[in-house]
Design a protein around this motif. Structure first.
Motif, mmCIF file in Angstrom:
data_model
loop_
_atom_site.group_PDB
_atom_site.id
_atom_site.type_symbol
_atom_site.label_atom_id
_atom_site.label_comp_id
_atom_site.label_asym_id
_atom_site.label_seq_id
_atom_site.Cartn_x
_atom_site.Cartn_y
_atom_site.Cartn_z
ATOM 1 N N ARG A 183 0.738 -1.127 0.030
ATOM 2 C CA ARG A 183 -0.124 0.039 -0.028
ATOM 3 C C ARG A 183 0.941 1.266 -0.102
ATOM 4 N NH1 ARG A 183 -4.796 0.870 4.393
ATOM 5 N NH2 ARG A 183 -5.100 -1.531 4.032
ATOM 6 N N GLN A 184 1.930 1.121 0.518
ATOM 7 C CA GLN A 184 3.050 2.218 0.591
ATOM 8 C C GLN A 184 3.680 2.631 -0.672
ATOM 9 O OE1 GLN A 184 2.689 -0.084 3.315
ATOM 10 N NE2 GLN A 184 1.318 1.495 4.083
ATOM 11 N N GLY A 185 3.585 1.695 -1.719
ATOM 12 C CA GLY A 185 4.310 1.989 -2.849
ATOM 13 C C GLY A 185 5.641 1.114 -2.955
ATOM 14 N N ASN A 186 6.008 0.373 -2.161
ATOM 15 C CA ASN A 186 7.171 -0.417 -2.169
ATOM 16 C C ASN A 186 7.023 -1.499 -3.065
ATOM 17 O OD1 ASN A 186 8.686 1.161 0.044
ATOM 18 N ND2 ASN A 186 7.215 0.119 1.233
ATOM 19 N N VAL A 187 8.001 -2.029 -3.817
ATOM 20 C CA VAL A 187 8.080 -3.038 -4.797
ATOM 21 C C VAL A 187 8.173 -4.394 -3.754
ATOM 22 C CG1 VAL A 187 8.632 -4.393 -6.775
ATOM 23 C CG2 VAL A 187 8.610 -1.772 -6.861
ATOM 24 N N ILE A 188 7.326 -5.399 -3.593
ATOM 25 C CA ILE A 188 7.537 -6.433 -2.512
ATOM 26 C C ILE A 188 7.741 -7.694 -3.433
ATOM 27 C CG2 ILE A 188 6.254 -5.199 -0.749
ATOM 28 C CD1 ILE A 188 3.741 -6.750 -1.505
ATOM 29 N N GLY A 189 7.212 -7.812 -4.952
ATOM 30 C CA GLY A 189 7.354 -8.997 -5.382
ATOM 31 C C GLY A 189 7.050 -8.523 -6.983
ATOM 32 N N PHE A 190 6.993 -9.935 -7.708
ATOM 33 C CA PHE A 190 6.868 -9.567 -9.201
ATOM 34 C C PHE A 190 5.876 -10.790 -9.565
ATOM 35 C CE2 PHE A 190 10.646 -7.393 -8.564
ATOM 36 C CZ PHE A 190 10.490 -6.456 -9.187
ATOM 37 N N GLY A 191 4.992 -10.684 -10.725
ATOM 38 C CA GLY A 191 4.527 -11.571 -11.480
ATOM 39 C C GLY A 191 5.037 -11.521 -12.726
ATOM 40 N N GLY A 192 5.181 -12.746 -13.319
ATOM 41 C CA GLY A 192 5.830 -12.713 -14.781
ATOM 42 C C GLY A 192 4.748 -13.452 -15.637
ATOM 43 N N ARG A 193 4.419 -12.986 -16.934
ATOM 44 C CA ARG A 193 3.635 -13.545 -17.872
ATOM 45 C C ARG A 193 4.651 -14.041 -18.988
ATOM 46 N NH1 ARG A 193 0.958 -14.207 -22.352
ATOM 47 N NH2 ARG A 193 -1.342 -14.898 -22.265
ATOM 48 N N GLN A 194 4.481 -15.534 -19.358
ATOM 49 C CA GLN A 194 5.033 -15.947 -20.382
ATOM 50 C C GLN A 194 4.323 -15.409 -21.597
ATOM 51 O OE1 GLN A 194 4.615 -20.381 -20.992
ATOM 52 N NE2 GLN A 194 6.723 -20.540 -21.247
ATOM 53 N N LEU A 195 5.114 -15.247 -22.879
ATOM 54 C CA LEU A 195 4.889 -14.217 -23.818
ATOM 55 C C LEU A 195 4.342 -15.201 -24.834
ATOM 56 C CD1 LEU A 195 7.370 -11.674 -24.225
ATOM 57 C CD2 LEU A 195 5.125 -11.245 -23.532
ATOM 58 N N THR A 196 4.536 -16.700 -24.977
ATOM 59 C CA THR A 196 3.836 -17.569 -25.782
ATOM 60 C C THR A 196 3.038 -18.628 -24.812
ATOM 61 O OG1 THR A 196 6.030 -19.046 -25.525
ATOM 62 C CG2 THR A 196 5.925 -17.742 -27.335
#
Length: 290
Positions: free
Chosen positions: A132-145
Motif C-alpha cells: 500500500r505504501q508503494g514499495n515493490v514487494i514482489g513480481f508476477g511474470g507472464r510467459q509471452l507464448t
C-alpha cells in the motif's frame, strides 16, 4: 496495524519515524532487512522497465499494444521485461552493489542445492507488485507464448515471486498502491482476477480496482480491503474457474465479516442474520443476564 492492515514491525517503524524514537536493535534489524529487500526489488523493477523499452523487449511491448495498454499505464504500473539470456539481472544487481543474498531472499535469483544461481524470471512480461505504501514487494511474470501443457519444459503462463519476508501472494493485492485512496473515498472496492484486468480498469478511469492475482480472495486480502471500505464488487471471469473463485471469495469474505461481527458481541454471524431460512436464524435468542 488495524488501520493500515500492516504488520507489527512495519507499524512500529512508521510510528518511530514520526515520533523520532530510535528502535531497539532487534526491531532495527528487521526494519533494515525489509528495507534491503525493498531496495533490491526497486532496482530490479527499474531494470526490467529499461529492458521492456529496449529492442529485446519488442515482443513484450507488442503484446501490450495488442492488449491496448497505453504508454501511460506501462509507466504507471512499472511494467517490464525479463530477458531470456544468461543472468543479466544477477550481473546488474551485483554491479549496483546489491547483495546476492538479498536478491536470493527477495526471490529474484534462484539458488539450487549445489549452490548455482541464476535469474528466476526469464522471457516474461514483468508486473511489479507493490504494497500500500508503494514499495515493490514482489513480481508476477507472464510467459509471452502459450505452449501446450504437455510440451517439453512446459512453464505456467504466470509465475510469482515465492514467499519472502516482504511478500506473500495470499496477503497481497495487485494495484493496491494505486487504488487504496479511491477505494476509501468511494467506500467501494472492485476486485478483478488478473493484472491486465486491473490495469485496463485504471486506464479507463476506474481507479478503485485491485486484482486478486488470478486466485480467489483470501481472508487476509479481505481484511485488508475491509480497512478501506464497506462495499465490494467481485468482477471475476464468467467461466467455471471464475465462478468457483467467486464462491471461494464469498466464503472468505463472509468469514472475515462474521468474525468481526462476533468480536463486537453479536450472537449470530452476519451471514445467518441475512438468511431468514437458515436453521440458526430460527433458534431462540439467548437469555440475557440481569
Amino acid at each position: 496495524m488495524r488501520h493500515q492492515n500492516i504488520e507489527f514491525g512495519e507499524a512500529l517503524r512508521i510510528l518511530a519515524q514520526k515520533a523520532g524514537v530510535e528502535l531497539s536493535q532487534a526491531s532495527k534489524q528487521d526494519s533494515d532487512k525489509r528495507s534491503k529487500l525493498h531496495a533490491v526489488n526497486r532496482l530490479a523493477a527499474s531494470w526490467y522497465q529499461e529492458r521492456l523499452k529496449s529492442s529485446e523487449g519488442a515482443a513484450a511491448m507488442d503484446y501490450l499494444k495488442r492488449r491496448g495498454v497505453s504508454p501511460e499505464m506501462i509507466d504507471t504500473f512499472q511494467l517490464g521485461y525479463s530477458p531470456n539470456r544468461g543472468n543479466p539481472l544477477k550481473n546488474y544487481l551485483s554491479g549496483m552493489g546489491a547483495s546476492e543474498a538479498d536478491a536470493i531472499e527477495a526471490g529474484l535469483i534462484y539458488r539450487n542445492d549445489e549452490g548455482r544461481t541464476w535469474d528466476f524470471f526469464r522471457d516474461r512480461l514483468m508486473f511489479p507488485i507493490h504494497d500500500r505504501q508503494g514499495n515493490v514487494i514482489g513480481f508476477g511474470g507472464r510467459q509471452l507464448t502459450d505452449p501446450a501443457p504437455d510440451a517439453p519444459g512446459y512453464n505456467p503462463k504466470y509465475i510469482n515471486t515465492a514467499a519472502t519476508p516482504i511478500f506473500d501472494k495470499r496477503s497481497s493485492l495487485y494495484g493496491i498502491h494505486r487504488a487504496h485512496s479511491a477505494i476509501r473515498e468511494s467506500n467501494t472496492g472492485i476486485i478483478v482476477e488478473g493484472y491486465m484486468d486491473a490495469i485496463a480498469a485504471h486506464q479507463y478511469g476506474y481507479t478503485n480496482v485491485v486484482a486478486s492475482m488470478g486466485t480467489a480472495l483470501t481472508e487476509n486480502q479481505v481484511s485488508q480491503l475491509k480497512s478501506l471500505a464497506t462495499n465490494f464488487i467481485l468482477a471475476l471471469d464468467p467461466d467455471t474457474a471464475g465462478q468457483e473463485a467467486t464462491l471461494r471469495s464469498l466464503e472468505a469474505s463472509w468469514k472475515v465479516i462474521g468474525d468481526q461481527s462476533a468480536s463486537r458481541g453479536r450472537s449470530q454471524g452476519i451471514l445467518y442474520q441475512r438468511d431468514p431460512h437458515h436453521p440458526q436464524h430460527s433458534r431462540a435468542p439467548r437469555r440475557q443476564r440481569p
